[in-house]
Write a protein that holds these residues in place. Structure first.
Motif, short mmCIF file in Angstrom:
data_model
loop_
_atom_site.label_atom_id
_atom_site.label_comp_id
_atom_site.label_asym_id
_atom_site.label_seq_id
_atom_site.Cartn_x
_atom_site.Cartn_y
_atom_site.Cartn_z
N LYS A 80 3.28 6.60 -2.62
CA LYS A 80 2.04 5.83 -2.67
C LYS A 80 2.04 4.91 -3.87
CE LYS A 80 -0.87 9.17 -0.24
NZ LYS A 80 -2.12 9.99 -0.31
N GLN A 89 0.82 -1.21 0.00
CA GLN A 89 0.00 0.00 0.00
C GLN A 89 0.85 1.26 0.00
OE1 GLN A 89 -2.72 -0.28 3.25
NE2 GLN A 89 -3.85 -1.93 2.36
N LYS A 90 1.82 1.35 0.93
CA LYS A 90 2.60 2.56 1.02
C LYS A 90 4.06 2.22 1.21
CE LYS A 90 -0.92 5.67 2.86
NZ LYS A 90 -1.25 6.63 3.93
#
Length: 243
Positions: free
Chosen positions: A53, A47-48
């Motif tokens: 991002k 996700q990150k």
């Protein structure tokens, strides 16, 4: 780049006969980013990555490797370069029987795999990120999965650019005019500013109509699905008391 990459295939024969192969330990010392990348693969959440991002959440082992590669390339501002290099690698696995077999042959000693990848990347003048990533796959015995891992990585790079790949399944190939009309319709649905690319898949078993898949969404307008839905409706009991 393709020419430089092709010129390195002869290295395999020399490397496989070499009595003085570089060890994995030596390769790690020569490439200090490898432990960094390995740690990234283990901890990638999908996700990150810090302040970076990820445009798509990918699951599974291939997804984790692809995500960590994406994060490393973005953080070092070499995403386009890495993508170009790795597309050349995928093309080579398909066009060169020698290289394709090399990536799949687990009987090749680990040190030989790593030394071969290191020399190929040096000859092709690949970026450090690409070189270290391929070395990790060679060291861990995952070169055999290179196409699936890089396929997921390319999903990320395309999403990063705003590209949308649409898979359209039909009984027969769409005529150019119909494909153009479908692409324009999808462009309106997906939004302007994004590049829509249609890939057609032929599947006579759907009987007719079409199935459209993009961004993990499926729009099934096939005759097969409609017939199944109709069959279910016909099998349902009718409540005459409400008539």
């Amino acid at each position: 780049m393709a020419g430089r990459f092709r010129s390195t295939f002869s290295l395999f024969n020399r490397i496989s006969r070499s009595d003085t192969l570089s060890s994995v330990g030596y390769f790690r010392r020569a490439s200090p980013l490898i432990p960094q990348l390995t740690s990234g693969f283990a901890s990638a959440s999908g996700q990150k990555g810090g302040d970076v991002k990820v445009p798509l959440v990918l699951t599974g082992e291939s997804g984790k490797y692809a995500t960590s590669l994406y994060l490393a390339a973005v953080k070092t501002n070499v995403l386009d370069k890495v993508e170009s290099e790795l597309r050349a690698v995928v093309a080579a696995t398909k066009s060169s029987p020698t290289f394709g077999q090399f990536t799949k042959d687990l009987s090749v000693p680990r040190d030989t795999r790593v030394k071969a990848i290191f020399d190929i990347c040096e000859q092709a003048k690949f970026t450090e990120i690409t070189r270290n990533f391929l070395a990790i796959l060679a060291e861990s015995g995952r070169l055999k999965n290179i196409q699936s891992i890089l396929g997921r990585f390319f999903e990320l790079t395309e999403a990063h650019r705003g590209d949308v790949n649409v898979l359209v399944t039909t009984v027969m190939a769409l005529p150019p005019a119909e494909e153009k009309e479908l692409k324009e319709t999808l462009q309106d649905v997906i939004g302007q500013g994004k590049k829509v690319t249609i890939k057609q898949k032929i599947d006579p078993s759907i009987y007719g109509g079409l199935i459209v898949e993009f961004n993990q969404k499926v729009l099934d307008m096939s005759i097969k699905t409609r017939a199944m839905q109709m069959e279910r409706l016909l099998r349902e009991p009718i409540d005459f008391s409400n008539l």
